[in-house]
Scaffold this motif. Sequence first.
Motif, PDB file in Angstrom:
ATOM      1  N   LYS A   7       0.839  -1.197   0.000  1.00 54.99           N
ATOM      2  CA  LYS A   7       0.000   0.000   0.000  1.00 54.99           C
ATOM      3  C   LYS A   7       0.871   1.242   0.000  1.00 54.99           C
ATOM      4  CE  LYS A   7      -3.843   2.144   2.530  1.00 54.99           C
ATOM      5  NZ  LYS A   7      -4.747   2.027   3.693  1.00 54.99           N
ATOM      6  N   ASP A  15      -1.898  -4.849  -2.472  1.00 53.05           N
ATOM      7  CA  ASP A  15      -2.379  -6.203  -2.681  1.00 53.05           C
ATOM      8  C   ASP A  15      -2.547  -6.898  -1.337  1.00 53.05           C
ATOM      9  OD1 ASP A  15      -2.298  -5.855  -5.416  1.00 53.05           O
ATOM     10  OD2 ASP A  15      -0.354  -6.846  -5.665  1.00 53.05           O
ATOM     11  N   HIS A  22     -12.412 -12.110   0.805  1.00 57.63           N
ATOM     12  CA  HIS A  22     -11.765 -10.795   0.803  1.00 57.63           C
ATOM     13  C   HIS A  22     -11.793 -10.201  -0.603  1.00 57.63           C
ATOM     14  CE1 HIS A  22     -10.085  -9.676   4.722  1.00 57.63           C
ATOM     15  NE2 HIS A  22      -9.973 -10.962   4.967  1.00 57.63           N
ATOM     16  N   MET A  32     -13.781  -6.743  -1.690  1.00 56.30           N
ATOM     17  CA  MET A  32     -13.198  -5.600  -2.392  1.00 56.30           C
ATOM     18  C   MET A  32     -14.100  -5.148  -3.536  1.00 56.30           C
ATOM     19  SD  MET A  32      -9.258  -6.940  -2.223  1.00 56.30           S
ATOM     20  CE  MET A  32      -8.544  -5.786  -3.387  1.00 56.30           C
ATOM     21  N   ARG A  33     -14.714  -6.100  -4.240  1.00 56.16           N
ATOM     22  CA  ARG A  33     -15.678  -5.756  -5.290  1.00 56.16           C
ATOM     23  C   ARG A  33     -16.908  -5.076  -4.676  1.00 56.16           C
ATOM     24  NH1 ARG A  33     -14.710  -8.753 -10.033  1.00 56.16           N
ATOM     25  NH2 ARG A  33     -12.511  -8.366 -10.460  1.00 56.16           N
ATOM     26  N   SER A  51     -16.100  -1.526  -3.971  1.00 60.19           N
ATOM     27  CA  SER A  51     -16.042  -0.743  -5.208  1.00 60.19           C
ATOM     28  C   SER A  51     -17.441  -0.505  -5.770  1.00 60.19           C
ATOM     29  CB  SER A  51     -15.179  -1.463  -6.249  1.00 60.19           C
ATOM     30  OG  SER A  51     -13.830  -1.523  -5.847  1.00 60.19           O
ATOM     31  N   CYS A  78     -11.224  -0.236  -5.349  1.00 58.18           N
ATOM     32  CA  CYS A  78     -10.264  -1.333  -5.165  1.00 58.18           C
ATOM     33  C   CYS A  78      -9.729  -1.854  -6.498  1.00 58.18           C
ATOM     34  CB  CYS A  78     -10.910  -2.479  -4.392  1.00 58.18           C
ATOM     35  SG  CYS A  78     -11.357  -2.062  -2.698  1.00 58.18           S
ATOM     36  N   ARG A 103      -6.044  -3.745  -7.642  1.00 62.10           N
ATOM     37  CA  ARG A 103      -5.493  -4.485  -6.505  1.00 62.10           C
ATOM     38  C   ARG A 103      -5.778  -5.979  -6.673  1.00 62.10           C
ATOM     39  NH1 ARG A 103      -8.028  -1.873  -1.281  1.00 62.10           N
ATOM     40  NH2 ARG A 103      -6.498  -3.223  -0.261  1.00 62.10           N
ATOM     41  N   ASN A 145      -9.601 -10.453  -9.726  1.00 67.92           N
ATOM     42  CA  ASN A 145      -8.639  -9.842  -8.803  1.00 67.92           C
ATOM     43  C   ASN A 145      -8.034 -10.873  -7.854  1.00 67.92           C
ATOM     44  OD1 ASN A 145     -11.029 -10.289  -7.392  1.00 67.92           O
ATOM     45  ND2 ASN A 145     -10.856  -8.434  -6.144  1.00 67.92           N
ATOM     46  N   SER A 156     -11.813  -4.680   7.607  1.00 63.77           N
ATOM     47  CA  SER A 156     -11.648  -3.654   6.581  1.00 63.77           C
ATOM     48  C   SER A 156     -10.884  -2.449   7.117  1.00 63.77           C
ATOM     49  CB  SER A 156     -13.016  -3.220   6.059  1.00 63.77           C
ATOM     50  OG  SER A 156     -12.902  -2.189   5.112  1.00 63.77           O
ATOM     51  N   HIS A 158      -8.044  -2.187   4.549  1.00 65.86           N
ATOM     52  CA  HIS A 158      -8.324  -1.127   3.569  1.00 65.86           C
ATOM     53  C   HIS A 158      -8.271   0.280   4.152  1.00 65.86           C
ATOM     54  CE1 HIS A 158      -9.559  -4.400   1.008  1.00 65.86           C
ATOM     55  NE2 HIS A 158     -10.480  -4.771   1.866  1.00 65.86           N
TER      56      HIS A 158
END
Length: 883
Positions: A138, A145, A219, A223-224, A227, A234, A237, A267, A599, A603
């Motif tokens: 990050k 990732d 996970h 992330m989807r 988004s 995301c 990544r 992903n 998260s 994230h």
Amino acid sequence: MNARLQNHIAGNLVSMIDPDPEETAEWRDAFAALIAVEGKERACQILDMLSSEAHRFGVEWENNLNTPYRNSISVEQQANFPGDLEIEKKLGAIIRWNALVMVVRANQAYGELGGHVASYASAADLFETGYHHFFHAKDAEHGGDLVFFQPHSAPGVYARAFLEGRLSETDLCHYRQEVLATSHGARGLSSYPHPWLMPDFWQFPTGSMGLGPISSIYHARFMRYLSDRKLLDCSGRKVWGVFGDGEMDEPESMSALTLAAREKLDNLVWVVNCNLQRLDGPVRGNSRIIDELERLFVGAGWKVIKLLWGSDWDGLLSRDHDGALQKALGDTVDGQMQTFAAKDGRYNREHFFGQNEALSKLIAGMSDEQIDKLKRGGHDPVKIFAAYAAASSHQGQPTVILAHTKKGYGMGSAGEGKMTTHSQKKLSAEDLIAFRDRFDLPLTDQQAADLEFIKPSEESAEIRYLHQQRQRLGGYLPKRQTTADALVIPELSSYANFALQADGKEMSTTMAFVRMLGTLLKDAQLGPRIVPIVADEARTFGMANLFKQVGIYSSVGQQYAPEDIGSVLSYREAVDGQILEEGISEAGAIASWTAAATSYSVHGLSMLPFYIYYSMFGFQRVGDAIWAAADQRSRGFLLGATSGRTTLGGEGLQHQDGSSHLVSATIPNCKSYDPAFAGELAVILDRGMRDMYVEQNDVFYYITLMNENYAQPNLPQDKHQDVIRGCYDFAYYPAAAQNTAQSKVQENTQSITLLGSGAILVQVIAAAELLAAQGVNVFVLSVTSWSELARDGMQSENAKLNEAKPIPFIAQQLAHTHGPILAASDYVRALPESIRAYIPQDRTYRTLGTDGFGRSDTRQILREFFGIDAHSIVETAQHLLTK
């Protein structure tokens, strides 16, 4: 030719007995011409059409889903390797050595510590190629990732962090010595990836086999979700998972493959380290695990990349004009392949290449040493890079790389390919020197025998390259972030006043929770961060009204008109839907919950998950996954609905929960509550949200909810803090002979104290009224958390010797009561027994519970059966009073 075409041609045409070779040749020539003129995609279309036609005419033909036993990516298709092979080779050798030294040193000093050398030895190149070229950390431009590391390879991850300057030599010397390390000014290194023990280092706990794979899938899906709901971008990544082939036997490893394909999670990239060896022996001795996994993943809808043979095999395979080598490789089962791995070049010349004349001719000009150095694909950075590059760029599917490796690679006679290699952790001086020679390490014989660590200077080409590659990819991994935004929690009265001032209205605590949740979802600031999660039970818990309110998440929206479209409770899916409906999969739902509950660290975005489920299908069914969530420092709510062994009438043994609170109490950062009333529940929810998302403590809450409707009392403000601490004085019921306006206990009047929790508090209250009518003073305490009371008592006992021991909270609450103490719950007696040590010693303490197997019947009959109904409580109380 791609793997799919190879399968159709080589797997189906060549292998069959051909009654008309001339006709076959014409078909083959025509097919080759099609490819040459119109390309591979057109060829695939024709094959798909022919397959459909075959089925239409009743031709029983099926694709066996296996491609030839060779690399999926041909030499011509390989991406150019961009790194410095020589430097990467040196770095890999040093990291291998330091990982080995760390484990062997620990076991020379303390033989019982254990550890693993062979797993990392097999996966080292898979890790290092990822570190040098793919695993992005990050930074300001990239969200980072997610990398799930094969747990037995932890020593290699530590060894790399040592070269990066993130761990010291003293740290490495305290591998698996976390308590001792503190007295030496070092940090102990945990056996496997454990975020709880190393909160700034490990991101994901993968040490319980199978949990890493399923967690990585959810996970990637989460992330989807972020988004699609426009909460966090995301894109760009990846989720990388490096797992073992033996680990694929775990049900959790395979249980969500179709979800990943259905959601088109491109992903997600798995790298399965196929070293063919588990603890006791071959993963598949009499077949091939790579073939089996290929069928499973292809059938589930994944892109499969087979990484089987290193670059040294390219020349052999290109000269294999009659297919002798391809056939020999395809006919060798894993058990025999491991034998070849454990033997030297001379043995392999005689026993593998000596199988027939064609094979012998292929290696006619090769020495035994050259044969011995023929690499499997998972040890060749050039081939690994090509596979990773292809996986990274693939779209529309998750990808799995099946990487063929040798367990114990480089350990020579000490463990390479041997049955005992998994547990090998003690090497002789000769073995160490042989390892030194194999990897050309800069050590003298004495330094090797003395197990000296290697760390080149910061100015060396190797260390400069290591830092350069990681800086290009955003920094160092693994690294856990701990900062996240605090959430704004609305005032309790804004969403729960109906529960705090219930005025005797009848409702269940499940009903109260759903009403509070619905209101919280409407909050402009907090609402978007809430993640409701269910495992096909939303209607059971009265949550169907949320379908229209916030929608069910679907990456493709709703492409159909639901049967109940006209209903106010109609089923509504949407790309920006908020509810995660996981179907009948508690393992999937808890994996989703963990992704949301972490998260904040993964994230940098705090999300508030509520996973509601049948309480019996929580800690008992997916307890290992909940432990992993605890290790990962999850924050969120688990709601065990339809809880209790007698509250869920009619369902019977497998559904009735009498033990979840006992299990949850064993998890140190889980705060467990069994509230009886909606007001208690509201206070607990409010405190939990502030505890986790304002004060940002790494805890999570387990709350049991009931489906039984009964009158709900008001909860005074001055009781709120006691609710959180574990119990409060609910009411005093004076003996009937007394003046009812008088609250003091009269002399010569019998008294008893009753404790109750959950739905059984209602039975306790009814018993108190009966006892009071019989001339007994009754004190009733509502116990909201047996485990919090027990923990408080334990902390009081553990106070330092030179300090005055605080009085346990339960003892403080009981100080204002009199008589023997009787406790009842809808759980096994061990739950109320957990506070026995903190009961005043001059008071008799008796517990009632639901030990044994559950039954199907009405609530009343079940409570009579287990002896926790009001009349049973009265009878037990009378017995205590006559002692």
